[in-house]
Design a protein around this motif. Structure first.
Motif, PDB file in Angstrom:
ATOM      1  N   TRP A 178       0.686  -1.749   0.078  1.00  0.00           N
ATOM      2  CA  TRP A 178       0.258   0.107   0.156  1.00  0.00           C
ATOM      3  C   TRP A 178       0.886   1.117  -0.596  1.00  0.00           C
ATOM      4  N   SER A 179       2.330   1.047   0.469  1.00  0.00           N
ATOM      5  CA  SER A 179       2.745   2.242   0.760  1.00  0.00           C
ATOM      6  C   SER A 179       3.817   3.226  -0.975  1.00  0.00           C
ATOM      7  N   PHE A 180       3.831   1.726  -1.700  1.00  0.00           N
ATOM      8  CA  PHE A 180       3.846   1.385  -2.776  1.00  0.00           C
ATOM      9  C   PHE A 180       2.835   2.313  -3.888  1.00  0.00           C
ATOM     10  N   MET A 181       1.935   1.985  -2.923  1.00  0.00           N
ATOM     11  CA  MET A 181       0.164   2.394  -4.359  1.00  0.00           C
ATOM     12  C   MET A 181       0.492   3.605  -3.919  1.00  0.00           C
ATOM     13  N   ALA A 182       0.655   4.702  -2.998  1.00  0.00           N
ATOM     14  CA  ALA A 182       0.804   6.200  -2.466  1.00  0.00           C
ATOM     15  C   ALA A 182       1.902   6.350  -3.835  1.00  0.00           C
ATOM     16  N   ASP A 183       2.532   6.302  -4.083  1.00  0.00           N
ATOM     17  CA  ASP A 183       3.561   6.274  -4.870  1.00  0.00           C
ATOM     18  C   ASP A 183       3.317   5.917  -5.845  1.00  0.00           C
ATOM     19  N   VAL A 184       2.398   5.000  -7.026  1.00  0.00           N
ATOM     20  CA  VAL A 184       2.089   4.989  -8.123  1.00  0.00           C
ATOM     21  C   VAL A 184       0.652   6.367  -8.407  1.00  0.00           C
ATOM     22  N   PHE A 185      -0.138   5.813  -7.768  1.00  0.00           N
ATOM     23  CA  PHE A 185      -1.209   6.799  -7.190  1.00  0.00           C
ATOM     24  C   PHE A 185      -1.194   8.184  -6.793  1.00  0.00           C
ATOM     25  N   ASP A 186      -2.248   9.353  -7.190  1.00  0.00           N
ATOM     26  CA  ASP A 186      -2.543  10.435  -6.446  1.00  0.00           C
ATOM     27  C   ASP A 186      -4.034   9.862  -6.007  1.00  0.00           C
ATOM     28  N   ASN A 187      -4.362  11.323  -5.283  1.00  0.00           N
ATOM     29  CA  ASN A 187      -5.789  10.959  -4.071  1.00  0.00           C
ATOM     30  C   ASN A 187      -6.521  10.594  -5.269  1.00  0.00           C
ATOM     31  N   GLU A 188      -6.594  11.020  -6.529  1.00  0.00           N
ATOM     32  CA  GLU A 188      -8.147  10.905  -6.773  1.00  0.00           C
ATOM     33  C   GLU A 188      -7.971   9.792  -7.658  1.00  0.00           C
ATOM     34  N   LEU A 222       6.970  -9.687  -7.564  1.00  0.00           N
ATOM     35  CA  LEU A 222       8.397  -9.449  -7.835  1.00  0.00           C
ATOM     36  C   LEU A 222       8.335  -8.553  -9.433  1.00  0.00           C
ATOM     37  N   LEU A 223       8.075  -9.282 -10.112  1.00  0.00           N
ATOM     38  CA  LEU A 223       7.696  -8.653 -11.226  1.00  0.00           C
ATOM     39  C   LEU A 223       6.660  -7.646 -11.460  1.00  0.00           C
ATOM     40  N   CYS A 224       5.632  -7.510 -10.352  1.00  0.00           N
ATOM     41  CA  CYS A 224       4.800  -6.355 -10.448  1.00  0.00           C
ATOM     42  C   CYS A 224       5.063  -5.121 -10.331  1.00  0.00           C
ATOM     43  N   ILE A 225       6.082  -5.268  -9.230  1.00  0.00           N
ATOM     44  CA  ILE A 225       7.136  -3.923  -8.730  1.00  0.00           C
ATOM     45  C   ILE A 225       8.190  -3.395  -9.403  1.00  0.00           C
ATOM     46  N   LEU A 226       8.431  -4.260 -10.083  1.00  0.00           N
ATOM     47  CA  LEU A 226       9.308  -4.258 -11.890  1.00  0.00           C
ATOM     48  C   LEU A 226       8.321  -3.068 -12.428  1.00  0.00           C
ATOM     49  N   LYS A 227       7.351  -3.537 -13.483  1.00  0.00           N
ATOM     50  CA  LYS A 227       5.944  -3.132 -14.304  1.00  0.00           C
ATOM     51  C   LYS A 227       6.038  -1.468 -13.629  1.00  0.00           C
ATOM     52  N   LEU A 228       5.943  -1.451 -12.440  1.00  0.00           N
ATOM     53  CA  LEU A 228       5.105  -0.350 -11.874  1.00  0.00           C
ATOM     54  C   LEU A 228       5.994   0.441 -11.738  1.00  0.00           C
ATOM     55  N   ARG A 229       6.964   0.210 -11.157  1.00  0.00           N
ATOM     56  CA  ARG A 229       8.221   1.543 -10.558  1.00  0.00           C
ATOM     57  C   ARG A 229       8.335   2.670 -11.916  1.00  0.00           C
TER      58      ARG A 229
END
Length: 449
Positions: free
Chosen positions: A153-163, A211-218
């Motif tokens: 969830w910390s990483f999701m908050a890096d990927v997506f903003d509040n809206e 792990l694969l998903c982390i690399l793709k979302l970075r």
């Protein structure tokens, strides 16, 4: 648009998938993570409910308690929860150092590589029948759940903003719920033909997908940070390894979130212990208990999925976090009132489903959207303190509180639950008030020292 039109919900979901490529990877990530966890959870719960102390605790502890005349099986959960809390406290500064000194591209994969390595190690322990493997596994699964989900969830908050979070966190949660539905199904189907040890390797394979998903979302996280002028996660965060503790103490919203989680975990722990007592009486075998817990998990996650797909997104976008935080708290309060009046075993199971489904489908996505509106240090360090130390501290407090009040009967346990649920409702209201002062998209300040 009203929440009673499921066709529109499906159309909105398809539109969100088409408009947000990272949503696909986030769904796969959370699906794999929770599927891997829920493959393990029934095994862990069966260990906690087991009356066979020799299969759970090391021989030296069983022998020592026997010489002292202590019935170790009567304190199994209390001991397991106590050790879990101690391990969480010891690991917190290690996690803080990892987050402070390494950039996101290093510490995120490292967390999951450690999880995979641990699963392979436990496979060996179960295959060889090492004494005390049950207790070690119980504690480790709790650590696995806390840190892996917190990092997600910390990483999701890096990927997506509040809206974007308001639009899609319900869908991401639904992806995780699907994984949580599939996981117990895998356990039910494979626990007898494969055995418990080989289930751990299935979970390890699912962590590799994460792990694969982390690399793709970075790249999407980097893009969001550039767009909003946030501090880059591609650089080490810096700051003190204890900064998370100070932030929780200093900031009203984080204090309120900590209180909400503390009492929310408390009401769940009281129910969990009552459920464990029932399982020991009616399902004494490990495999039978494992199947029972898998069925409970399936029911919880089925209800959760329906709410996430049909209601969560609509509530968050139209009304914000107030209903998704206050609704589950009030429902739990009413459930405990019913249990106090009529403490039937079936009603205990129903309130358990309501408690966990409300947490996963509404309260959890609501809390997580708030972390998109705080700085990265709060997102990774303070959140980790709340999700690990506060969470397990609540487990420890209420598992021993249950042991004390259970001497007076189930009615007293549920009356204690009413008090905890009332405190949870008050904390939810405090979070709702405090979050009104947050900006929608903050710029990260300098890290705490």
């Amino acid at each position: 648009m009203t929440p009673t039109r499921p066709v529109n919900r499906v159309r909105a979901f398809r539109k969100a998938l088409a408009e947000s490529p990272p949503l696909w990877w986030s769904l796969l990530y959370f699906f794999s993570l929770l599927c891997g966890y829920y493959v393990l959870r029934p095994v862990r719960d069966a260990m906690g409910a087991s009356g066979d102390v020799a299969a759970v605790f090391p021989r030296w502890l069983v022998g020592w308690s026997s010489r002292l005349g202590i019935a170790l099986d009567e304190y199994s959960l209390q001991l397991l929860f106590s050790v879990t809390f101690v391990v969480m406290v010891l690991l917190q500064p290690l996690y803080g150092a990892l987050v402070s000194r390494f950039p996101r591209r290093v510490f995120l994969p490292l967390v999951y590589l450690l999880l995979i390595g641990s699963l392979v190690g436990f496979h060996w322990l179960f295959e060889t029948g090492v004494s005390g493997r049950g207790a070690m596994f119980f504690v480790w699964v709790a650590v696995f759940n806390m840190f892996a989900v917190t990092v997600f969830w910390s990483f999701m908050a890096d990927v997506f903003d509040n809206e974007h979070a308001k639009k899609i966190y319900g869908y991401i949660g639904a992806g995780g719920t699907l994984g949580a539905l599939v996981g117990p199904g895998i356990t039910r189907l494979l626990v007898e033909p494969l055995g418990v040890a080989n289930l751990l390797l299935v979970s390890a394979g699912l962590m590799a997908v994460c792990l694969l998903c982390i690399l793709k979302l970075r790249p999407w996280a980097m893009r969001r940070e550039r767009r909003h002028g946030d501090a880059s996660g591609e650089e080490a965060m810096g700051g003190s390894v204890w900064a998370g503790v100070r932030l929780v103490w200093q900031r009203p919203l984080l204090r309120a979130l900590a209180a909400l989680l503390f009492f929310g975990v408390g009401v769940g722990t009281l129910l969990y212990n009552e459920q464990a007592a029932i399982v020991r009486e009616f399902y004494p075998g490990t495999e039978a208990a494992t199947r029972y817990y898998a069925m409970i998990d399936w029911a919880v996650n089925g209800v959760t999925l329906l709410i996430q797909l049909l209601l969560t997104r609509w509530l968050l976008r139209r009304y914000g976090v107030a209903p998704v935080l206050l609704g589950p708290a009030i429902a739990i309060l009413l459930g405990y009132c019913l249990l106090t009046a009529s403490p039937l075993p079936m009603l205990v199971a129903i309130v358990q489903v309501v408690t966990r489904a409300g947490e996963f489908s509404l309260a959890k996505p609501g809390r997580e959207t708030l972390y998109t509106r705080v700085d990265r240090e709060s997102r990774y360090k303070a959140k980790a303190v709340i999700d690990t130390v506060i969470y397990r501290g609540a487990d420890l407090t209420f598992v021993w509180l249950h042991k004390a009040v259970a001497l007076l009967g189930s009615t007293m346990v549920f009356a204690t639950g009413i008090a905890a649920a009332a405190a949870m409702t008050a904390a939810a209201w405090s979070v709702v008030r405090s979050q009104c002062e947050l900006p929608d998209d903050p710029t990260d300040p300098r890290p705490s020292r």
